[in-house]
Design a protein around this motif. Structure first.
Motif, PDB file in Angstrom:
ATOM      1  N   THR A  64      -4.763   3.544  -4.940  1.00  0.00           N
ATOM      2  CA  THR A  64      -5.471   3.688  -3.669  1.00  0.00           C
ATOM      3  C   THR A  64      -4.546   3.329  -2.517  1.00  0.00           C
ATOM      4  O   THR A  64      -3.494   2.692  -2.706  1.00  0.00           O
ATOM      5  CB  THR A  64      -6.705   2.771  -3.629  1.00  0.00           C
ATOM      6  OG1 THR A  64      -6.259   1.410  -3.696  1.00  0.00           O
ATOM      7  CG2 THR A  64      -7.662   3.075  -4.760  1.00  0.00           C
ATOM      8  N   ILE A  65      -4.967   3.724  -1.330  1.00  0.00           N
ATOM      9  CA  ILE A  65      -4.199   3.401  -0.129  1.00  0.00           C
ATOM     10  C   ILE A  65      -4.163   1.888   0.073  1.00  0.00           C
ATOM     11  O   ILE A  65      -3.123   1.316   0.408  1.00  0.00           O
ATOM     12  CB  ILE A  65      -4.789   4.112   1.107  1.00  0.00           C
ATOM     13  CG1 ILE A  65      -4.568   5.622   0.990  1.00  0.00           C
ATOM     14  CG2 ILE A  65      -4.176   3.592   2.392  1.00  0.00           C
ATOM     15  CD1 ILE A  65      -5.240   6.437   2.056  1.00  0.00           C
ATOM     16  N   ALA A  66      -5.286   1.232  -0.151  1.00  0.00           N
ATOM     17  CA  ALA A  66      -5.354  -0.222   0.015  1.00  0.00           C
ATOM     18  C   ALA A  66      -4.419  -0.920  -0.965  1.00  0.00           C
ATOM     19  O   ALA A  66      -3.730  -1.889  -0.601  1.00  0.00           O
ATOM     20  CB  ALA A  66      -6.786  -0.706  -0.176  1.00  0.00           C
ATOM     21  N   GLN A  67      -4.377  -0.438  -2.191  1.00  0.00           N
ATOM     22  CA  GLN A  67      -3.511  -1.048  -3.188  1.00  0.00           C
ATOM     23  C   GLN A  67      -2.042  -0.857  -2.807  1.00  0.00           C
ATOM     24  O   GLN A  67      -1.237  -1.796  -2.893  1.00  0.00           O
ATOM     25  CB  GLN A  67      -3.783  -0.434  -4.565  1.00  0.00           C
ATOM     26  CG  GLN A  67      -3.013  -1.071  -5.695  1.00  0.00           C
ATOM     27  CD  GLN A  67      -3.314  -0.401  -7.032  1.00  0.00           C
ATOM     28  OE1 GLN A  67      -4.031   0.606  -7.088  1.00  0.00           O
ATOM     29  NE2 GLN A  67      -2.762  -0.958  -8.092  1.00  0.00           N
ATOM     30  N   SER A 117      -0.830  -0.393   0.203  1.00  0.00           N
ATOM     31  CA  SER A 117      -0.511  -1.196   1.390  1.00  0.00           C
ATOM     32  C   SER A 117      -0.307  -2.662   1.025  1.00  0.00           C
ATOM     33  O   SER A 117       0.580  -3.321   1.571  1.00  0.00           O
ATOM     34  CB  SER A 117      -1.598  -1.052   2.457  1.00  0.00           C
ATOM     35  OG  SER A 117      -2.799  -1.654   2.022  1.00  0.00           O
ATOM     36  N   ARG A 118      -1.120  -3.169   0.079  1.00  0.00           N
ATOM     37  CA  ARG A 118      -0.956  -4.557  -0.379  1.00  0.00           C
ATOM     38  C   ARG A 118       0.390  -4.749  -1.067  1.00  0.00           C
ATOM     39  O   ARG A 118       1.099  -5.724  -0.830  1.00  0.00           O
ATOM     40  CB  ARG A 118      -2.081  -4.920  -1.347  1.00  0.00           C
ATOM     41  CG  ARG A 118      -3.104  -5.851  -0.788  1.00  0.00           C
ATOM     42  CD  ARG A 118      -4.038  -6.397  -1.854  1.00  0.00           C
ATOM     43  NE  ARG A 118      -4.299  -5.551  -3.005  1.00  0.00           N
ATOM     44  CZ  ARG A 118      -5.286  -4.654  -3.097  1.00  0.00           C
ATOM     45  NH1 ARG A 118      -6.115  -4.499  -2.085  1.00  0.00           N
ATOM     46  NH2 ARG A 118      -5.441  -3.935  -4.178  1.00  0.00           N
ATOM     47  N   GLU A 119       0.755  -3.822  -1.927  1.00  0.00           N
ATOM     48  CA  GLU A 119       1.988  -3.954  -2.703  1.00  0.00           C
ATOM     49  C   GLU A 119       3.244  -3.795  -1.834  1.00  0.00           C
ATOM     50  O   GLU A 119       4.230  -4.476  -2.043  1.00  0.00           O
ATOM     51  CB  GLU A 119       2.023  -2.920  -3.835  1.00  0.00           C
ATOM     52  CG  GLU A 119       0.967  -3.139  -4.892  1.00  0.00           C
ATOM     53  CD  GLU A 119       1.159  -4.449  -5.641  1.00  0.00           C
ATOM     54  OE1 GLU A 119       2.321  -4.884  -5.789  1.00  0.00           O
ATOM     55  OE2 GLU A 119       0.150  -5.031  -6.060  1.00  0.00           O
ATOM     56  N   ILE A 120       3.175  -2.894  -0.848  1.00  0.00           N
ATOM     57  CA  ILE A 120       4.337  -2.670   0.020  1.00  0.00           C
ATOM     58  C   ILE A 120       4.435  -3.773   1.077  1.00  0.00           C
ATOM     59  O   ILE A 120       5.519  -4.216   1.427  1.00  0.00           O
ATOM     60  CB  ILE A 120       4.262  -1.288   0.701  1.00  0.00           C
ATOM     61  CG1 ILE A 120       4.304  -0.182  -0.358  1.00  0.00           C
ATOM     62  CG2 ILE A 120       5.403  -1.098   1.695  1.00  0.00           C
ATOM     63  CD1 ILE A 120       4.016   1.194   0.186  1.00  0.00           C
ATOM     64  N   GLY A 121       3.277  -4.208   1.570  1.00  0.00           N
ATOM     65  CA  GLY A 121       3.269  -5.222   2.626  1.00  0.00           C
ATOM     66  C   GLY A 121       3.151  -4.613   4.006  1.00  0.00           C
ATOM     67  O   GLY A 121       3.649  -5.179   4.983  1.00  0.00           O
ATOM     68  N   ILE A 122       2.514  -3.430   4.100  1.00  0.00           N
ATOM     69  CA  ILE A 122       2.297  -2.775   5.385  1.00  0.00           C
ATOM     70  C   ILE A 122       0.814  -2.442   5.507  1.00  0.00           C
ATOM     71  O   ILE A 122       0.049  -2.618   4.558  1.00  0.00           O
ATOM     72  CB  ILE A 122       3.160  -1.499   5.531  1.00  0.00           C
ATOM     73  CG1 ILE A 122       2.876  -0.513   4.392  1.00  0.00           C
ATOM     74  CG2 ILE A 122       4.633  -1.846   5.585  1.00  0.00           C
ATOM     75  CD1 ILE A 122       3.643   0.803   4.517  1.00  0.00           C
ATOM     76  N   THR A 123       0.391  -1.938   6.656  1.00  0.00           N
ATOM     77  CA  THR A 123      -1.017  -1.621   6.864  1.00  0.00           C
ATOM     78  C   THR A 123      -1.396  -0.330   6.143  1.00  0.00           C
ATOM     79  O   THR A 123      -0.532   0.495   5.807  1.00  0.00           O
ATOM     80  CB  THR A 123      -1.326  -1.457   8.366  1.00  0.00           C
ATOM     81  OG1 THR A 123      -0.577  -0.351   8.870  1.00  0.00           O
ATOM     82  CG2 THR A 123      -0.980  -2.719   9.137  1.00  0.00           C
TER      83      THR A 123
END
Length: 160
Positions: free
Chosen positions: A25-28, A30-36
């Motif tokens: 998912t997009i949320a996953q 973004s969490r893993e990369i560290g961006i919004t």
């Protein structure tokens, strides 16, 4: 700093294609990369359009000019100001530089050059005069003056 940046780029390389393929998912991502999440959507769109070129740093290998004007030009400008145009404000000096000495410099650059050499603009050196404020009339005085216009003996309460 450089290692953190490289690590983030590697995380982007790993997670953006997965997000495009629908495997995360997009949320996953973004969490893993560290961006919004919004940045992930933007990178997904660019990845679909450009492919792996999205992850290449466009600034790598470019040399940047540290100073727009060389030290000799800076010294020449300062000596011209001290010898010929001392006391002129910086805007007028810039115009005279262009007109008489054929040196075109932006006003912000000129201010920076002269300030670095300890030269202040005459406008900055002028002490500002304080405005003299007259004291206000007290509210009791204004009330008393308005009270004279009205008398209870007049039928309408007004003398005038």
């Amino acid at each position: 700093m450089k290692t953190e940046y490289k690590e983030m780029q590697e995380r982007k390389r790993k997670w953006i294609p997965l997000a495009c393929a629908g495997k995360c998912t997009i949320a996953q991502a973004s969490r893993e990369i560290g961006i919004t999440a919004r940045a992930v959507c933007y990178l997904k769109r660019r990845f679909r359009a450009d492919g792996d070129a999205v992850f290449v740093n466009a600034h790598a290998g470019k040399s940047y000019q540290a100073k727009k004007y060389s030290d000799s030009t800076r010294e020449k400008i300062c000596s011209i100001y001290r010898n010929f145009w001392a006391g002129a404000n910086f805007c007028a000096f810039r115009d005279r530089l262009a007109q008489f000495h054929k040196i075109n410099v932006g006003i912000c650059s000129l201010k920076k050059i002269l300030h670095e050499r300890g030269i202040k603009s005459p406008k900055e050196r002028k002490p500002k005069q304080k405005e003299i404020h007259l004291p206000r009339k007290s509210s009791a005085f204004l009330f008393a003056r308005n009270a004279l216009k009205y008398t209870p003996s007049h039928p309408r309460g007004c003398v005038n």
